[in-house]
Scaffold this motif. Structure first.
Motif, mmCIF file in Angstrom:
data_model
loop_
_atom_site.group_PDB
_atom_site.id
_atom_site.type_symbol
_atom_site.label_atom_id
_atom_site.label_comp_id
_atom_site.label_asym_id
_atom_site.label_seq_id
_atom_site.Cartn_x
_atom_site.Cartn_y
_atom_site.Cartn_z
ATOM 1 N N ASN A 39 7.060 -9.588 7.372
ATOM 2 C CA ASN A 39 7.956 -8.615 6.478
ATOM 3 C C ASN A 39 7.425 -8.694 5.121
ATOM 4 O O ASN A 39 7.698 -7.663 4.487
ATOM 5 N N LEU A 40 7.054 -9.757 4.573
ATOM 6 C CA LEU A 40 6.474 -9.661 3.345
ATOM 7 C C LEU A 40 5.215 -8.689 2.851
ATOM 8 O O LEU A 40 5.367 -8.025 2.065
ATOM 9 N N ALA A 41 4.358 -8.959 4.078
ATOM 10 C CA ALA A 41 3.120 -8.003 3.978
ATOM 11 C C ALA A 41 3.663 -6.558 4.206
ATOM 12 O O ALA A 41 3.194 -5.587 3.459
ATOM 13 N N GLU A 42 4.641 -6.284 4.943
ATOM 14 C CA GLU A 42 5.119 -4.920 5.249
ATOM 15 C C GLU A 42 5.671 -4.391 3.961
ATOM 16 O O GLU A 42 5.819 -3.417 3.380
ATOM 17 N N LEU A 43 6.438 -5.435 3.000
ATOM 18 C CA LEU A 43 7.104 -4.994 1.960
ATOM 19 C C LEU A 43 6.143 -4.845 0.849
ATOM 20 O O LEU A 43 6.151 -3.772 0.072
ATOM 21 N N ILE A 44 4.917 -5.595 0.738
ATOM 22 C CA ILE A 44 3.919 -5.293 -0.339
ATOM 23 C C ILE A 44 3.344 -3.944 -0.005
ATOM 24 O O ILE A 44 3.099 -3.074 -1.023
ATOM 25 N N VAL A 45 2.845 -3.610 1.487
ATOM 26 C CA VAL A 45 2.430 -2.287 1.679
ATOM 27 C C VAL A 45 3.348 -1.053 1.282
ATOM 28 O O VAL A 45 3.008 -0.412 0.588
ATOM 29 N N SER A 46 4.460 -1.199 1.450
ATOM 30 C CA SER A 46 5.584 -0.272 1.322
ATOM 31 C C SER A 46 5.733 -0.166 -0.453
ATOM 32 O O SER A 46 5.625 0.909 -0.877
ATOM 33 N N ARG A 47 5.948 -1.078 -1.133
ATOM 34 C CA ARG A 47 5.857 -1.288 -2.440
ATOM 35 C C ARG A 47 4.809 -0.539 -3.375
ATOM 36 O O ARG A 47 5.010 0.026 -4.279
ATOM 37 N N LEU A 48 3.489 -0.660 -2.608
ATOM 38 C CA LEU A 48 2.459 -0.042 -3.413
ATOM 39 C C LEU A 48 2.116 1.257 -2.539
ATOM 40 O O LEU A 48 1.054 1.698 -2.895
ATOM 41 N N HIS A 49 2.987 1.887 -1.838
ATOM 42 C CA HIS A 49 3.161 3.407 -1.556
ATOM 43 C C HIS A 49 2.017 3.351 -0.596
ATOM 44 O O HIS A 49 1.349 4.542 -0.618
ATOM 45 N N LEU A 50 1.614 2.583 0.239
ATOM 46 C CA LEU A 50 0.550 2.800 1.265
ATOM 47 C C LEU A 50 0.789 3.041 2.433
ATOM 48 O O LEU A 50 2.076 2.835 3.095
ATOM 49 N N ASN A 51 0.089 3.797 3.241
ATOM 50 C CA ASN A 51 0.471 4.070 4.725
ATOM 51 C C ASN A 51 0.317 2.790 5.428
ATOM 52 O O ASN A 51 -0.789 2.521 5.988
ATOM 53 N N PRO A 52 1.415 2.507 5.959
ATOM 54 C CA PRO A 52 1.390 1.115 7.208
ATOM 55 C C PRO A 52 0.581 1.459 8.142
ATOM 56 O O PRO A 52 0.022 0.379 8.842
ATOM 57 N N ALA A 53 0.351 2.577 8.700
ATOM 58 C CA ALA A 53 -0.366 2.904 9.794
ATOM 59 C C ALA A 53 -1.855 3.071 9.590
ATOM 60 O O ALA A 53 -2.698 2.946 10.464
#
Length: 155
Positions: A39-53
């Motif tokens: 969840n923390l990694a997903e939050l970081i990816v989201s906050r950095l506006h990166l594509n999680p896919a």
């Protein structure tokens, strides 16, 4: 204060800085224990506006998911041990102890092949900078050791 002593103190400050950074990493890694790292990694990816896919984001998220508390503890202990080694080396260089001069030379020289590999296959400004700084430190430590041997032979 002699020029050699000033140089040794500069290298000591560099080594102490590496120890401080390593200690901060150890505390940061330890603070992650017990958290849901996916969840923390997903939050970081989201906050950095990166594509999680994307490939890099998914590798980051998967790596965070695979970190168990035991692995976190091992990383923490390793980072703390590394920082203690750097602090001891910095203290010895500050006090101009001969064994730390040799230790700095050898421990710096060990990284050179890995840094060259990194520059060749994943060139970045950080890898080039680290290589240049390391070459300067290793070269300086070799100069200090050889200069002391020359002075000993003359005396």
């Amino acid at each position: 204060m002699t020029t050699i002593k000033k140089g040794l103190r500069a290298v000591a400050i560099l080594e102490a800085s590496k120890g401080i950074v390593s200690l901060l990493v150890a505390f940061g890694i330890h603070a992650l224990a017990g958290h849901n790292l996916r969840n923390l990694a997903e939050l970081i990816v989201s906050r950095l506006h990166l594509n999680p896919a994307s490939h890099l984001s998914s590798v980051f998220i998967d790596a965070a998911s695979g970190l168990t508390e035991a692995k976190i503890m091992i990383f923490t202990i390793g980072a703390m041990a590394y920082s203690m080694i750097r602090f001891v080396e910095a203290y010895g260089l500050w006090r101009s102890q001969v064994w730390t001069e040799w230790f700095a030379l050898v421990s710096g020289a060990i990284y050179i092949p890995f840094e060259l590999y990194e520059i060749i296959f994943r060139t970045s400004i950080i890898s080039i900078g680290a290589f240049i700084i390391n070459i300067i430190v290793v070269g300086y430590m070799a100069y200090v050791i050889l200069d002391k041997k020359k002075v000993t032979r003359i005396s």
